[in-house]
Design a protein around this motif. Structure first.
Motif, PDB file in Angstrom:
ATOM      1  N   ALA A   1       0.819  -1.213   0.000  1.00  0.00           N
ATOM      2  CA  ALA A   1       0.000   0.000   0.000  1.00  0.00           C
ATOM      3  C   ALA A   1       0.853   1.264   0.000  1.00  0.00           C
ATOM      4  CB  ALA A   1      -0.945   0.013   1.200  1.00  0.00           C
ATOM      5  N   ALA A   2       2.129   1.144   0.410  1.00  0.00           N
ATOM      6  CA  ALA A   2       3.034   2.292   0.393  1.00  0.00           C
ATOM      7  C   ALA A   2       3.208   2.864  -1.006  1.00  0.00           C
ATOM      8  CB  ALA A   2       4.392   1.887   0.951  1.00  0.00           C
TER       9      ALA A   2
ATOM     10  N   SER B   1      -1.747   4.086   3.666  1.00  0.00           N
ATOM     11  CA  SER B   1      -0.734   4.141   2.611  1.00  0.00           C
ATOM     12  C   SER B   1       0.295   5.224   2.900  1.00  0.00           C
ATOM     13  CB  SER B   1      -1.388   4.410   1.254  1.00  0.00           C
ATOM     14  OG  SER B   1      -2.041   3.264   0.761  1.00  0.00           O
ATOM     15  N   ALA B   2      -0.182   6.367   3.358  1.00  0.00           N
ATOM     16  CA  ALA B   2       0.732   7.475   3.644  1.00  0.00           C
ATOM     17  C   ALA B   2       1.718   7.105   4.747  1.00  0.00           C
ATOM     18  CB  ALA B   2      -0.067   8.714   4.031  1.00  0.00           C
ATOM     19  N   ALA B   3       1.223   6.458   5.798  1.00  0.00           N
ATOM     20  CA  ALA B   3       2.093   6.049   6.892  1.00  0.00           C
ATOM     21  C   ALA B   3       3.118   5.018   6.430  1.00  0.00           C
ATOM     22  CB  ALA B   3       1.258   5.492   8.044  1.00  0.00           C
TER      23      ALA B   3
ATOM     24  N   LYS C   1      21.762  -3.815   8.329  1.00  0.00           N
ATOM     25  CA  LYS C   1      20.883  -3.987   7.174  1.00  0.00           C
ATOM     26  C   LYS C   1      19.463  -3.588   7.561  1.00  0.00           C
ATOM     27  CE  LYS C   1      23.683  -7.998   5.881  1.00  0.00           C
ATOM     28  NZ  LYS C   1      23.722  -9.473   5.792  1.00  0.00           N
ATOM     29  N   VAL C   2      18.875  -2.697   6.788  1.00  0.00           N
ATOM     30  CA  VAL C   2      17.514  -2.211   7.073  1.00  0.00           C
ATOM     31  C   VAL C   2      16.636  -2.486   5.859  1.00  0.00           C
ATOM     32  CG1 VAL C   2      16.085  -0.263   7.783  1.00  0.00           C
ATOM     33  CG2 VAL C   2      18.474  -0.392   8.530  1.00  0.00           C
ATOM     34  N   THR C   3      15.508  -3.134   6.082  1.00  0.00           N
ATOM     35  CA  THR C   3      14.619  -3.542   4.995  1.00  0.00           C
ATOM     36  C   THR C   3      13.182  -3.142   5.287  1.00  0.00           C
ATOM     37  OG1 THR C   3      16.009  -5.472   4.516  1.00  0.00           O
ATOM     38  CG2 THR C   3      13.757  -5.512   3.655  1.00  0.00           C
ATOM     39  N   ALA C   4      12.519  -2.572   4.306  1.00  0.00           N
ATOM     40  CA  ALA C   4      11.072  -2.372   4.372  1.00  0.00           C
ATOM     41  C   ALA C   4      10.408  -3.579   3.721  1.00  0.00           C
ATOM     42  CB  ALA C   4      10.659  -1.097   3.647  1.00  0.00           C
ATOM     43  N   LEU C   5       9.659  -4.332   4.499  1.00  0.00           N
ATOM     44  CA  LEU C   5       8.917  -5.481   3.983  1.00  0.00           C
ATOM     45  C   LEU C   5       7.537  -5.001   3.567  1.00  0.00           C
ATOM     46  CD1 LEU C   5       8.465  -8.496   3.486  1.00  0.00           C
ATOM     47  CD2 LEU C   5       7.943  -8.740   5.925  1.00  0.00           C
ATOM     48  N   CYS C   6       7.191  -5.206   2.286  1.00  0.00           N
ATOM     49  CA  CYS C   6       5.972  -4.625   1.725  1.00  0.00           C
ATOM     50  C   CYS C   6       5.052  -5.715   1.163  1.00  0.00           C
ATOM     51  CB  CYS C   6       6.324  -3.628   0.620  1.00  0.00           C
ATOM     52  SG  CYS C   6       7.337  -2.247   1.162  1.00  0.00           S
TER      53      CYS C   6
END
Length: 257
Positions: free
Chosen positions: A146-147, A155-157, A178-183
Motif C-alpha cells: 500500500a506504500a 498508505s501514507a504512513a 541492514k535495514v529492509t522495508a517489507l511490503c
C-alpha cells in the motif's frame, strides 16, 4: 556468517499474532533468542512457552502498548540494554482504520500514525546505537505494498516507513546494519479481522500466506535489500503504481463485515 546470523536476540513488536508470531516462529527455528512485544501478556506468555519448548531458545515477554509513550519507553529501555544486546529488530506492530479519513476521529488517526511511524522511528533509533557500536545488526520494518498506492492515511504512513527504510539501509549498510522495508500485499492474518473489514472484497488470488511473507522478508533482509515485496504479483503492482493513474491501482474499497 556475520555475528547476527546465529545466537542473536531478536525483538519483535506485534508478536502475539499474525506476521509477528510468524517472525517469532521462523527466527526461533533459526536459533535466535526472542523478545516478544505486544499488549496481551497472556498471549505473549503462551507463545513464549511454546517457542522455548519447540526450538530450545529463550523467549522474553515485554507487554507494551506502542501507541503509548510509556509503552514505547519500556521497549527503548530493553533495546538500549548493552548487557543484553538485540541484534535483530522487527518493527511489525500495526493497525488499520476501516473508515475514510474524514469519518475517523482525529485521535484514532494520531494513534495510527504514531504506531506505524513514530514508534518505528524511536525503536530503530534505540536499536541502532548498539548495532553500530558492534558493527552488525538487522532491522525489518513491516510496511505494505500500500506504500506504493493511494489508499488513505494507511498508505501514507507506510510510504513514510518505506522511504525511511530505504534511506537507513543506504546510510547504515556500509556500517554493518541492514535495514529492509517489507511490503506485503493482502495477507491471511488477524489484521483485517481486527479492523472489521470484509475480506471478500479482495479476490482469493491476491492473498498471501504469512509463512511466505516472512520467509522472503528475512531472506531479502539478510541479503541487504532495502525493499522486499513478496510474490511476483505484488512486485508487478508496485511497478505499475509508478506509471499508471492512481484511480487504476488504488485497489478494492474497504467494506465492513
Amino acid at each position: 556468517m556475520t555475528p547476527t546470523d546465529i545466537k542473536t536476540t531478536a525483538l519483535i513488536t506485534g508478536a502475539s499474532a499474525g506476521l509477528g508470531a510468524e517472525f517469532a516462529r521462523q527466527l526461533a527455528s533459526q536459533g535466535h533468542n526472542l523478545v516478544l512485544v505486544a499488549r496481551d501478556r497472556s498471549r505473549l506468555e503462551s507463545a513464549a512457552a511454546d517457542l522455548e519448548q519447540r526450538y530450545g531458545i529463550r523467549a522474553e515477554v515485554l507487554p507494551a502498548d506502542l501507541t503509548d509513550d510509556d509503552g514505547v519507553g519500556a521497549v527503548v529501555v530493553r533495546l538500549s540494554d548493552a548487557e543484553r544486546p538485540v541484534g535483530i529488530l522487527v518493527n511489525n506492530a500495526g493497525t488499520g482504520l476501516l473508515h475514510n479519513f474524514e469519518e475517523n476521529d482525529i485521535s484514532e488517526e494520531k494513534r495510527h500514525l504514531k504506531l506505524h511511524d513514530q514508534t518505528a522511528l524511536e525503536l530503530t533509533h534505540a536499536a541502532l546505537q548498539g548495532m553500530l557500536e558492534r558493527g552488525s545488526g538487522r532491522i525489518i520494518n513491516v510496511a505494505s505494498v500500500a506504500a506504493f498506492l493511494p489508499r488513505g492515511t494507511y498508505s501514507a504512513a507506510k510510504a513514510w516507513l518505506l522511504s525511511f527504510s530505504r534511506w537507513a539501509n543506504l546510510a547504515y549498510g556500509a556500517r554493518g546494519v541492514k535495514v529492509t522495508a517489507l511490503c506485503p500485499g493482502f495477507t491471511h492474518t488477524e489484521f483485517h479481522d481486527r479492523m472489521g473489514m470484509d475480506k471478500s472484497v479482495a479476490p482469493s488470488w491476491t492473498w498471501l500466506k504469512p509463512e511466505r511473507v516472512v520467509r522472503e522478508g528475512l531472506a531479502d533482509n539478510l541479503r541487504g535489500k532495502a525493499v522486499s515485496i513478496p510474490s511476483k504479483r505484488y512486485k508487478l503492482l508496485a511497478v505499475a503504481a509508478r506509471v499508471l493513474p492512481g484511480r487504476l491501482v488504488t485497489g478494492p474499497a474497504r467494506r465492513a463485515k
